[in-house]
Design a protein around this motif. Structure first.
Motif, PDB file in Angstrom:
ATOM      1  N   THR A  26       0.827  -1.199   0.000  1.00 17.67           N
ATOM      2  CA  THR A  26       0.000   0.000   0.000  1.00 17.67           C
ATOM      3  C   THR A  26       0.865   1.255   0.000  1.00 17.67           C
ATOM      4  OG1 THR A  26      -1.622  -1.203   1.271  1.00 17.67           O
ATOM      5  CG2 THR A  26      -1.845   1.175   1.253  1.00 17.67           C
ATOM      6  N   LEU A  29       2.723   1.687  -3.315  1.00 19.18           N
ATOM      7  CA  LEU A  29       1.876   2.198  -4.405  1.00 19.18           C
ATOM      8  C   LEU A  29       1.700   3.705  -4.271  1.00 19.18           C
ATOM      9  CD1 LEU A  29      -0.931  -0.497  -4.763  1.00 19.18           C
ATOM     10  CD2 LEU A  29       0.698   0.211  -6.509  1.00 19.18           C
ATOM     11  N   TRP A 311      -2.082  16.285  -8.209  1.00 18.73           N
ATOM     12  CA  TRP A 311      -3.181  16.312  -7.231  1.00 18.73           C
ATOM     13  C   TRP A 311      -3.754  14.928  -7.010  1.00 18.73           C
ATOM     14  CZ3 TRP A 311      -4.090  19.762  -3.772  1.00 18.73           C
ATOM     15  CH2 TRP A 311      -3.690  21.071  -3.989  1.00 18.73           C
ATOM     16  N   LEU A 312      -3.951  14.204  -8.132  1.00 23.32           N
ATOM     17  CA  LEU A 312      -4.494  12.854  -8.030  1.00 23.32           C
ATOM     18  C   LEU A 312      -3.576  11.970  -7.206  1.00 23.32           C
ATOM     19  CD1 LEU A 312      -5.822  11.849 -11.521  1.00 23.32           C
ATOM     20  CD2 LEU A 312      -7.031  11.802  -9.355  1.00 23.32           C
ATOM     21  N   GLY A 315      -3.812  12.733  -3.594  1.00 27.43           N
ATOM     22  CA  GLY A 315      -5.054  12.152  -3.074  1.00 27.43           C
ATOM     23  C   GLY A 315      -4.896  10.657  -2.845  1.00 27.43           C
ATOM     24  N   PHE A 316      -4.241  10.027  -3.802  1.00 23.63           N
ATOM     25  CA  PHE A 316      -4.021   8.590  -3.726  1.00 23.63           C
ATOM     26  C   PHE A 316      -3.125   8.243  -2.535  1.00 23.63           C
ATOM     27  CE2 PHE A 316      -1.570   4.852  -5.421  1.00 23.63           C
ATOM     28  CZ  PHE A 316      -2.587   3.957  -5.222  1.00 23.63           C
ATOM     29  N   LEU A 318      -2.872   9.882   0.166  1.00 25.55           N
ATOM     30  CA  LEU A 318      -3.684  10.073   1.364  1.00 25.55           C
ATOM     31  C   LEU A 318      -4.538   8.823   1.632  1.00 25.55           C
ATOM     32  CD1 LEU A 318      -4.100  12.383   3.368  1.00 25.55           C
ATOM     33  CD2 LEU A 318      -6.146  13.016   2.085  1.00 25.55           C
ATOM     34  N   VAL A 319      -5.126   8.281   0.567  1.00 27.36           N
ATOM     35  CA  VAL A 319      -5.911   7.043   0.707  1.00 27.36           C
ATOM     36  C   VAL A 319      -5.005   5.935   1.248  1.00 27.36           C
ATOM     37  CG1 VAL A 319      -7.141   5.251  -0.570  1.00 27.36           C
ATOM     38  CG2 VAL A 319      -7.570   7.642  -1.085  1.00 27.36           C
ATOM     39  N   CYS A 320      -3.815   5.835   0.678  1.00 21.34           N
ATOM     40  CA  CYS A 320      -2.874   4.799   1.112  1.00 21.34           C
ATOM     41  C   CYS A 320      -2.484   5.003   2.576  1.00 21.34           C
ATOM     42  CB  CYS A 320      -1.619   4.825   0.256  1.00 21.34           C
ATOM     43  SG  CYS A 320      -1.916   4.310  -1.429  1.00 21.34           S
ATOM     44  N   VAL A 322      -4.227   6.517   5.031  1.00 21.21           N
ATOM     45  CA  VAL A 322      -5.334   6.141   5.917  1.00 21.21           C
ATOM     46  C   VAL A 322      -5.413   4.628   6.016  1.00 21.21           C
ATOM     47  CG1 VAL A 322      -7.830   6.208   6.188  1.00 21.21           C
ATOM     48  CG2 VAL A 322      -6.608   8.247   5.461  1.00 21.21           C
ATOM     49  N   ASN A 323      -5.237   3.976   4.875  1.00 23.43           N
ATOM     50  CA  ASN A 323      -5.287   2.528   4.833  1.00 23.43           C
ATOM     51  C   ASN A 323      -4.197   1.912   5.705  1.00 23.43           C
ATOM     52  OD1 ASN A 323      -6.125   0.063   3.901  1.00 23.43           O
ATOM     53  ND2 ASN A 323      -4.637   0.067   2.257  1.00 23.43           N
ATOM     54  N   VAL A 325      -2.717   3.324   8.257  1.00 31.27           N
ATOM     55  CA  VAL A 325      -3.067   3.550   9.655  1.00 31.27           C
ATOM     56  C   VAL A 325      -3.964   2.426  10.142  1.00 31.27           C
ATOM     57  CG1 VAL A 325      -4.260   5.088  11.256  1.00 31.27           C
ATOM     58  CG2 VAL A 325      -2.848   6.065   9.453  1.00 31.27           C
ATOM     59  N   GLY A 326      -4.985   2.117   9.343  1.00 30.63           N
ATOM     60  CA  GLY A 326      -5.919   1.062   9.720  1.00 30.63           C
ATOM     61  C   GLY A 326      -5.229  -0.270   9.905  1.00 30.63           C
ATOM     62  N   LEU A 327      -4.363  -0.606   8.962  1.00 32.71           N
ATOM     63  CA  LEU A 327      -3.688  -1.904   9.023  1.00 32.71           C
ATOM     64  C   LEU A 327      -2.715  -1.977  10.209  1.00 32.71           C
ATOM     65  CD1 LEU A 327      -2.996  -2.512   5.234  1.00 32.71           C
ATOM     66  CD2 LEU A 327      -4.685  -3.630   6.670  1.00 32.71           C
TER      67      LEU A 327
ATOM     68  N   LEU B  19     -11.674   5.128  10.661  1.00 33.08           N
ATOM     69  CA  LEU B  19     -10.655   4.907   9.629  1.00 33.08           C
ATOM     70  C   LEU B  19     -11.273   4.343   8.356  1.00 33.08           C
ATOM     71  CD1 LEU B  19      -7.566   3.548  11.569  1.00 33.08           C
ATOM     72  CD2 LEU B  19      -7.750   5.653  10.260  1.00 33.08           C
ATOM     73  N   GLU B  23     -11.473   6.221   4.823  1.00 30.44           N
ATOM     74  CA  GLU B  23     -10.853   5.640   3.641  1.00 30.44           C
ATOM     75  C   GLU B  23     -11.842   5.548   2.488  1.00 30.44           C
ATOM     76  OE1 GLU B  23      -8.710   2.114   4.576  1.00 30.44           O
ATOM     77  OE2 GLU B  23      -8.589   1.585   2.461  1.00 30.44           O
ATOM     78  N   LEU B  26     -12.521   9.100   1.110  1.00 30.79           N
ATOM     79  CA  LEU B  26     -11.453   9.590   0.231  1.00 30.79           C
ATOM     80  C   LEU B  26     -11.503   8.886  -1.124  1.00 30.79           C
ATOM     81  CD1 LEU B  26      -8.414   9.865   2.651  1.00 30.79           C
ATOM     82  CD2 LEU B  26      -9.506  11.717   1.400  1.00 30.79           C
ATOM     83  N   VAL B  30     -11.989  10.705  -4.820  1.00 30.30           N
ATOM     84  CA  VAL B  30     -11.048  10.582  -5.940  1.00 30.30           C
ATOM     85  C   VAL B  30     -11.719   9.853  -7.103  1.00 30.30           C
ATOM     86  CG1 VAL B  30      -8.794   9.729  -6.667  1.00 30.30           C
ATOM     87  CG2 VAL B  30      -9.087  10.609  -4.371  1.00 30.30           C
ATOM     88  N   VAL B 294      -6.282  -0.762  -3.239  1.00 29.82           N
ATOM     89  CA  VAL B 294      -5.800  -0.391  -1.910  1.00 29.82           C
ATOM     90  C   VAL B 294      -6.955  -0.324  -0.912  1.00 29.82           C
ATOM     91  CG1 VAL B 294      -4.896   1.577  -0.634  1.00 29.82           C
ATOM     92  CG2 VAL B 294      -3.705   0.767  -2.650  1.00 29.82           C
ATOM     93  N   LEU B 302      -8.720  -4.755   7.918  1.00 29.99           N
ATOM     94  CA  LEU B 302      -9.402  -4.340   9.143  1.00 29.99           C
ATOM     95  C   LEU B 302     -10.504  -5.326   9.527  1.00 29.99           C
ATOM     96  CD1 LEU B 302      -9.760  -0.479   9.324  1.00 29.99           C
ATOM     97  CD2 LEU B 302      -8.551  -2.014  10.839  1.00 29.99           C
TER      98      LEU B 302
END
Lengths: 434, 405
Positions: A26, A29, A311-312, A315-316, A318-320, A322-323, A325-327, B19, B23, B26, B30, B294, B302
């Motif tokens: 993650t 990527l 920008w994309l 954004g991507f 940021l998604v990674c 957050v992901n 963090v969760g994992l 979370l 996720e 977001l 996008v 992802v 999770l």
């Protein structure tokens, strides 16, 4: 202690292979996408003439009629020939140059090479000194050549190779649109990117192979290229004529310091006022004097597509993030029992926190390494694309370093919350439930 | 199934819940914007240029020193028409996807007060119009007298055709045939409307996609210009004829240089023109795929953790009579609720993101139809991702409830 934590981190990776692999992938990527677009952005928004970019200024006047005037609006980006020649005569700056793009047919002196089309630049003598153009042989022409419409030319290295097999061709001749020009200089490979001095004729790939005096090109009625804007109600038969109400010439000056720049701007305003008094200009003085980087910024030289991709990618990422963090959270809390035991055996909350951060950082480094590979693959893909900047997409040292900084910062940022949560695990409670 | 216990359980795992929601939000933001950007590119690439590109080719000459237009045209056109298989050929100033000949701002009054827009001016001979197959849908064709010599850029006073798109821009909702417009001293009268005819750089001009079809066709005499020739042939013959015509013109007009880059079949020029957009669309598609992957991986990770953490609870529920289906549905419903929250937040983010994009990239507003599309996709993705962990949860046997850990 750090070494011990690193060992622990590696051991925990072995235990949770799938989860760790997911996190590394993650992050990789996200970092790969981000570094690909950041590198392209970095290359395209770079300083094309470092060391001098704050001393070179692009000049704009406003010769258009009052009827279409909007107060505060941007004046045309180019000058009329009348104004450019007037400013050039005045010589108010340390160096000054008027120019336009063009093109014509080139023939070798001996006719050994078939005639071919080539992009050219018609400019005044200061061009070479002003833009630090490196010479292989000879030098630029002089102001006398400008004034006397000298039949002279400076050619690029590639053209010199093609016509003369790379020999020193100074003093020899080249035929341009049927007229023989004497070669006074051969310049080395030189292509500022973006081509800031004229953004109308190929911003990233518009290489010019032959330079000749502006006055000579006008004299020979050679074809120009780039943008031209005619205004007013009186169409002329020749938009290149001295008095034609058309803007088509780029004008640059070199000024030593901000004080001289202020003085030059005042001179431009004064010139506008004089032209207005003479009835040539109708609008109030509306001049611009922009340094190289301001000019590139103003003209939005970085393509919209590239900014959009950046920008994309952010954004991507940021998604990674957050992901991840969760994992990480899932991973640390799953080890609640183990952490409880460590706490009961005397580990301080701080120790648990540091250990978790070290583990996140390790994931980050692994993700950064893989991300670097992905970024290289991404840049390779960019180089295959049909854009004029494709060839420029390469990772340099600064970007390489940034990759790892980004990877570490991202992974540690991702680890903060999970580490803080695992630090909260109470020793007694965990022991009781075992 | 009652959702209250699910909500209560989620309330106890606030961090993990937020979370997942964040996720999905977001990803939704996008996703909606990226899909929209792709659709924009595809729409541009599908533009109706108004001409039958597969049966047309261009030969372009550059830099002919001291040539006389009429003489060059006579030799070049004779060479092209002499090739067996060529159905028509004509001289013109530009074609869609080729080099621009002349963009110019026009006004709706002679004094130049009402600005109309910046169309591209095509100067065509009668042969060129026939070769391209342009026909007005309203108004009339050109008379022989309408084809005039050029005064510098164009004839000073001309009957012209404009595209329906440009007519609708200049005189929205009003009939355009017979109306007039000006460009400095030049005066034009609309004789007819053509349904479609793209400018040489559709989508990349000052007015972007909106101005892609702002074209004006001005009839001019054959000898008024030279250098660019269009030819029509059977699409099967065309690739061969395009090269043959290039060589024939090179032989017939040896004093000129052929612009190899522009002398191609029109479908080649078109494909090359949109190469950048195609690449961008693929890139966006790649971003979408990577992001969905992802997001799915995150949900799997999770949810697995969640299932493991609640193993004992699940065992107890099973011991108390819950079926495997109940457990499965519990996790599915839970994911549905989480995705729903994420999507709700994501739509606000998508909209905000679009406003930002609109400000910086001159994009139109995100159509609302993209929001349910993105929502459905993410709901499906969530359900697919949670299925594995949920099935594992459902497989937990009731006996686990009696164990201590």
């Amino acid at each position: 202690m750090l070494g011990y934590y690193l060992t622990l981190a590696l051991r925990s990776f072995r235990r949770n292979r799938v989860l760790t692999a997911l996190m590394v992938l993650t992050l990789a990527l996200g970092i790969g996408a981000c570094m690909t677009t950041l590198t392209v952005f970095h290359v395209l928004s770079g300083d094309p003439i470092p060391g001098k970019s704050d001393r070179l200024f692009h000049v704009q006047l406003d010769p258009e009629p009052l009827a279409t005037y909007v107060p505060g609006a941007e004046p045309d980006s180019q000058l009329t020939r009348f104004d450019a020649e007037a400013l050039l005569r005045d010589r108010h700056a340390t160096r000054q140059v008027m120019m336009t793009g063009g093109g014509g047919i080139i023939e070798a002196e001996d006719g050994a090479v078939r005639p071919f089309l080539e992009s050219m630049r018609y400019t005044s003598a200061d061009f070479f000194a002003m833009f630090d153009v490196p010479f292989l042989h000879g030098q630029g022409w002089t102001a006398q050549d400008d004034a006397g419409r000298g039949r002279v030319a400076v050619i690029g290295r590639t053209l010199n190779d093609k016509l003369f097999g790379g020999a020193d061709s100074v003093g020899r001749q080249v035929r341009v649109d049927g007229t023989a020009l004497r070669i006074v200089g051969v310049i080395d490979d030189w292509l500022p990117r973006p081509k800031f001095y004229d953004l109308n004729t190929g911003r990233f790939d518009g290489q010019e192979h032959l330079f000749l005096p502006f006055s000579t090109a006008i004299d020979l009625k050679m074809g120009t290229s780039g943008s031209s804007n005619c205004f007013g109600g009186a169409p002329t038969n020749d938009s290149r004529a001295l008095n034609a109400p058309c803007t088509w010439i780029q004008y640059w000056v070199e000024l030593e310091d901000p004080a001289q720049a202020d003085a030059f701007k005042a001179y431009l305003a004064n010139y506008s006022a004089q032209q207005k008094a003479a009835g040539r200009f109708e609008r109030p003085a509306n001049v611009r004097l922009r340094s190289v980087m301001d000019w590139l910024d103003h003209r939005k030289v970085v393509p919209g597509d590239v900014r959009l991709q950046l920008w994309l990618a952010l954004g991507f990422l940021l998604v990674c993030l957050v992901n991840t963090v969760g994992l990480l959270l899932a991973k640390f809390l799953r080890r609640g029992g183990e952490i409880g035991v460590r706490r009961a055996l005397g580990a301080a909350r701080r120790d648990v926190f540091v250990q978790a951060i070290v583990e996140s950082g390790t994931v980050g480094i692994a993700g950064g390494l893989l991300g670097l590979g992905l970024a290289q693959a991404g840049l390779w893909a960019v180089r295959q694309r049909p854009t004029d900047y494709a060839a420029l997409a390469h990772l340099d040292g600064a970007m390489l370093l940034l990759t790892f900084v980004l990877a570490l910062v991202t992974s540690i940022a991702a680890g903060l919350l999970p580490a803080w949560r695992s630090m909260q695990i109470a020793p007694a409670l965990q022991l009781k439930s075992q | 199934m009652d959702i209250r216990p699910i909500v209560a359980a989620l309330g106890r795992h606030r961090i993990a819940t937020s979370l997942i929601v964040l996720e999905i939000a977001l990803a939704c933001a996008v996703l909606c914007n990226a899909c929209f950007l792709i659709a924009e590119r595809l729409a541009l690439m599908r533009i109706d240029s108004g001409i039958d590109a597969p049966s047309l080719a261009v030969v372009a000459l550059r830099g002919c020193d001291g040539c006389v237009d009429a003489d060059v045209n006579a030799r070049a056109l004779a060479a092209i028409r002499g090739l067996p298989g060529v159905q028509a050929a004509g001289v013109l100033n530009a074609t869609p996807f080729g080099i621009r000949a002349g963009d110019a701002g026009v006004t709706l009054d002679a004094e130049g007060r009402h600005f109309g827009g910046v169309p591209h001016f095509y100067a065509f001979s009668r042969d060129a119009i026939e070769t391209l197959g342009l026909q007005p849908s309203q108004g009339q064709g050109f008379e022989a007298a309408d084809f005039q010599p050029i005064d510098n850029f164009l004839p000073l006073d001309a009957q012209v055709w404009i595209t329906e798109a440009f007519a609708a821009h200049l005189w929205p909702g009003e009939p355009a045939v017979g109306r007039e417009f000006w460009m400095g001293e030049y005066h034009f009268r609309v004789a007819g409307l053509v349904p479609h005819f793209a400018r040489p750089n559709p989508g990349r001009s000052e007015n972007g996609v909106a101005g892609a079809q702002w074209s004006v066709v001005v009839p001019v005499r054959d000898e008024a210009q030279s250098g660019v020739y269009a030819l029509r042939a059977d699409p099967l013959d065309l690739p061969r004829l395009a090269i043959a015509a290039r060589d024939a013109v090179a032989a017939a007009v040896p004093e000129a240089v052929i612009d190899m880059d522009q002398s191609r079949p029109l479908s080649d020029l078109r494909a090359r023109y949109f190469e950048r957009d195609r690449a961008m669309a693929w890139l966006l598609l790649g971003v979408i795929a990577a992001m969905l992957l992802v997001t799915a991986l995150g949900i799997v990770g999770l949810a697995s953790f969640w299932v493991q953490q609640r193993t004992r609870q699940i065992g107890i529920r099973r011991a108390l009579g819950a079926t495997r289906g109940d457990i499965l549905r519990y996790f599915q419903l839970e994911n549905f609720l989480l995705a729903g929250l994420g999507i709700a937040l994501g739509m606000a983010l998508a909209y905000g993101g679009n406003l930002l994009l609109m400000r910086h990239f001159e994009l139109p507003r995100l159509p609302l139809s993209y929001l349910p599309l993105g929502a459905a996709l993410l709901w499906l993705l969530g359900q697919a991702a949670v299925l594995g962990p949920a099935l594992r949860a459902a497989a937990i046997s009731p006996a686990i409830a009696t164990r201590s850990a």
